[in-house]
Scaffold this active site. Sequence first.
Site, PDB file in Angstrom:
ATOM      1  N   HIS A   1       0.829  -1.206   0.000  1.00 31.63           N
ATOM      2  CA  HIS A   1       0.000   0.000   0.000  1.00 31.63           C
ATOM      3  C   HIS A   1       0.862   1.255   0.000  1.00 31.63           C
ATOM      4  O   HIS A   1       2.089   1.200   0.123  1.00 31.63           O
ATOM      5  CB  HIS A   1      -0.963  -0.004   1.195  1.00 31.63           C
ATOM      6  CG  HIS A   1      -0.302   0.027   2.546  1.00 31.63           C
ATOM      7  ND1 HIS A   1       0.503   1.062   2.985  1.00 31.63           N
ATOM      8  CD2 HIS A   1      -0.358  -0.854   3.587  1.00 31.63           C
ATOM      9  CE1 HIS A   1       0.905   0.830   4.212  1.00 31.63           C
ATOM     10  NE2 HIS A   1       0.412  -0.342   4.599  1.00 31.63           N
TER      11      HIS A   1
ATOM     12  N   CYS B   1       2.489  -4.998   6.669  1.00 29.05           N
ATOM     13  CA  CYS B   1       2.319  -4.552   5.292  1.00 29.05           C
ATOM     14  C   CYS B   1       3.642  -4.126   4.662  1.00 29.05           C
ATOM     15  O   CYS B   1       4.675  -4.049   5.333  1.00 29.05           O
ATOM     16  CB  CYS B   1       1.343  -3.384   5.245  1.00 29.05           C
ATOM     17  SG  CYS B   1      -0.338  -3.822   5.730  1.00 29.05           S
TER      18      CYS B   1
END
Length: 344
Positions: free
Chosen positions: A291, A318
């Site tokens: 992301h 992430c």
Amino acid sequence: MRVYFTLSLLIIGAATWSCNQNQQTETVDPAEQRKADSLEMVRKAEEDAKKRPRTADDIKLSKELTYDKHTLEETYPYNDTTRHFQLDKIKEKLAFVENFQRTPASYAVLQNRKNKNREAPLVKNYHRNEYKLISDSLGTERYQAAPLYVVGETEAPTMYGRDGALAKLLTSDTLDMVKLEGVSFEGTWETPKRYVKAIGDTVTFHHIAFVDVNNQNILTAERTGDCEWAIRSMNPATSGVHKPPYAHETPLGIFVVQEKKAKMFYLKDGTNTIHGYAPYASRFTNGAYIHGIPTQSVNASIIEHSWSLGTTPRSHMCVRNASSHAKFVYDWAKTFNALVIVIE
């Protein structure tokens, strides 16, 4: 006398035919024969080459960027050291991808995000890790995992398969227990059908994002031909850090892109309060997304870049990117049609 004469004619005729046959055999041009033998050897060598497993040496990896912002060189300085893209290791992984796709197969993905398909049963040998979560003997956590049973056994699973792991279906996915051959993991196993999402026999994995947790970078590669791959981007990234109780390192392995969110909202640690969002999020395992830069407010504008990119692991699992690169991956890597391979 007539009989003797007839037999004599037959013998003479047979001898004459034999001589003619020998003469015909002797008239074969040795050069033509050698040429035919040589062509046959070439044909056989080509067939054997097609069957031979591909290696890193077979992979042709060219730099043909389609995203050219924040681009890193193959080798670049970092503080008082040098970092690099591990192209040799990437070629090894690409050869593996080439090999498992050479034979027709029906593919499936293991899924159990937030235990939505029920908590996996306890494995035979388990322990609690630093996060106070149950793990198998290989360190894979029970939470969000699928149970993998030895074929024919139903009492207890032997290990856990991570959410997002790729496998080949060996039986119908409508059976109570589905038989799988691992791609992301080794061996042949069975698991209850509720943990399996079939994605078919026509899917191809020609788009791969490589995340390097040692060098804190990300490289995307796209297949352009037999053993030919083009590098589409080379960027800094920030992976997950091992920091109980909330932050996890980004797990190593091969995962399928499963889900996308234009805005992935996240909670403040230890609360149910939404703290902000990360743009252009592509989920590949558990709560791990590729992301963009996280915001500190749900109403904040997208942030393009951060000083933390390419430094040290600091996310919760992430893989943080420049937001425009996260959007590139978001648009380029289709769900259930692209892989994320995490290396160290």
